[in-house]
Design an enzyme around this catalytic site. Structure first.
Site, PDB file in Angstrom:
ATOM      1  N   ASP A   1       0.819  -1.209   0.000  1.00 57.53           N
ATOM      2  CA  ASP A   1       0.000   0.000   0.000  1.00 57.53           C
ATOM      3  C   ASP A   1       0.855   1.262   0.000  1.00 57.53           C
ATOM      4  OD1 ASP A   1       0.881  -0.031   2.716  1.00 57.53           O
ATOM      5  OD2 ASP A   1      -0.900  -1.156   3.278  1.00 57.53           O
TER       6      ASP A   1
ATOM      7  N   ASN B   1      -9.017  -1.227  14.300  1.00 57.60           N
ATOM      8  CA  ASN B   1     -10.340  -1.507  13.729  1.00 57.60           C
ATOM      9  C   ASN B   1     -10.346  -2.796  12.915  1.00 57.60           C
ATOM     10  OD1 ASN B   1      -8.895  -0.739  11.488  1.00 57.60           O
ATOM     11  ND2 ASN B   1     -10.422   0.717  10.730  1.00 57.60           N
TER      12      ASN B   1
ATOM     13  N   HIS C   1      -8.104  -3.570  10.469  1.00 60.94           N
ATOM     14  CA  HIS C   1      -7.594  -3.481   9.108  1.00 60.94           C
ATOM     15  C   HIS C   1      -6.256  -4.199   8.977  1.00 60.94           C
ATOM     16  CE1 HIS C   1      -5.009   0.001  10.335  1.00 60.94           C
ATOM     17  NE2 HIS C   1      -4.252  -0.436   9.347  1.00 60.94           N
TER      18      HIS C   1
ATOM     19  N   GLU D   1      -9.613  -1.567   4.738  1.00 61.98           N
ATOM     20  CA  GLU D   1     -10.415  -1.067   5.855  1.00 61.98           C
ATOM     21  C   GLU D   1     -11.749  -1.810   5.952  1.00 61.98           C
ATOM     22  OE1 GLU D   1      -9.371   0.978   8.038  1.00 61.98           O
ATOM     23  OE2 GLU D   1      -8.228   2.650   7.211  1.00 61.98           O
TER      24      GLU D   1
END
Length: 255
Positions: free
Chosen positions: A78, A147, A149, A154
């Site tokens: 990424d 969270n 990810h 996401e």
């Protein structure tokens, strides 16, 4: 502390002292390179590689002749959208600063998406084609977001199979804001790999440490498989090793 090992939902878990995380990840990497010196190595950014001495241990072992990256290919999954590779907060700059410039045996070019590409869809297609040409990743290092990810995949109602432009969760924007002069400078999107690249990685090593990760570790690896917790999809992967410390392992139930 004495390390412990166990299995949850088909995934291998190792619980070690936080100070030993770097060494244990390096052991796993060394074994990968012994088996396949020309491995495609998937990298990760974020705090874990530095906080737990992962990259530092690789650099030390390489300097002492215990690791050899001469035939390996590095690839990052990424990159921020809207900043170029020369930007000090780009993931390319992070990798150069904390790993690549220190390695003496690294010879092949490293690969990372171009977040400053004029046409982001074309860049996603280019990076996806690169992954296919490399026959995907042999050994992928991952962190775990609060969270759930992984990479910059996401939580969402659905997750693309191939490389895509992802909206970054506001919580993750806040955790990254300290790296920029103002919160407004933090990119709102990233280019990230999709689920096909995750599932086709032949081996995944995920590191999650600290008591603040205990809840998401339990949710991701003992809870239901859902795209709302992307890390939970790793329960479907055939070869995942999760490295935890005592704090992050509190709710996973390995004794």
């Amino acid at each position: 502390m004495e390390s412990r090992r166990g299995e949850v939902n088909g995934m291998k878990f190792e619980i070690v002292a936080a100070s030993e995380i770097g060494a244990r990840v390096a052991d796993l990497l060394a074994e990968q390179l012994r088996q396949k010196p020309e491995s495609v190595l998937g990298m990760t950014t974020g705090s874990s590689p530095i906080k737990y001495g992962i990259f530092q241990e690789w650099i030390r072992r390489e300097a002492e002749g215990e690791l050899d990256f001469a035939h390996a290919t590095f690839i990052n999954p990424d990159e921020w959208v809207g900043i170029d590779s020369e930007h000090p907060e780009s993931f390319q700059a992070f990798m150069n600063e904390h790993l690549f410039r220190h390695l003496r045996t690294k010879r092949k070019p490293s690969h990372i998406p171009n977040g400053a590409a004029e046409n982001l869809l074309d860049e996603c297609s280019r990076f996806e084609q690169l992954l296919r040409e490399l026959q995907y990743v042999d050994w992928q290092l991952m962190g775990l977001g609060l969270n759930g990810h992984i990479a910059f995949i996401e939580p969402a109602d659905s997750i693309p199979a191939s490389t895509y432009v992802a909206d970054i969760d506001e919580e993750n924007q806040l955790t990254r804001s300290s790296h920029f002069r103002t919160p407004q400078e933090v990119p709102k999107q990233s280019i990230t790999i999709g689920l096909e690249a995750v599932m086709k990685a032949r081996s995944i090593v995920l590191v999650a440490a600290g008591e603040n990760k205990a809840d998401i570790v339990a949710t991701a690896f003992r809870g239901p498989i859902t795209t709302r917790v992307p890390a939970s999809l790793l329960q479907l992967h055939p070869n995942v090793t999760v490295i935890l410390d005592e704090g992050s392992a509190k709710r996973i139930g390995i004794v």
